[in-house]
Design a protein around this motif. Sequence first.
Motif: not given
Length: 163
Positions: A66-70, A94-98, A113-117
């Motif tokens: 599960a990820l949370r977007l900054a 966007v920066l997504m954190t797990a 990680v910075y990943i395609c939104a």
Amino acid sequence: MEPITEREIRASFVNCTKGEAKRLSLPADLAERPWEDLDFLGWRDPAAPQRAYLVAPSDDGLVGVALRLAAPGNRPRRTMCSLCLTTHQGDGVVLMTARKAGRGGQQGNSVGVYICADLACSLYLRGKKDAGPGSRLHESLTPEEAATRTAAKVTGFLARVVD
């Protein structure tokens, strides 16, 4: 990637409780996904725009996080996805954190990680989706080699979540 079921997806999550995994929103179009073109399954939660999920195959089976977007902020003109190296304008990356799995997550530790939104890295790599002019770097790698590199980056990120 091989097609996966709702049950397999929910069972794969390593950084949330079984109850949280049971309640998360799955993509409505699982049957229509282009599985043969995917290196991982990723989706944003339509009910919670700051949440996203990523499920990928590993040597030990499927691993889901599960990820949370900054929070959105002032974005530079172009940003690059750390996984597929596609550049996007504005908030396309966007920066997504797990939250880390296990004790680390209980202590509040996370990795990002910075990943395609839209989590469509696999489709950008294969030219199945276009992020606009100049969004893909000219590389000497074949699309298959680029996909292998992206899969390795996803595996590395997931290992940091589980570690």
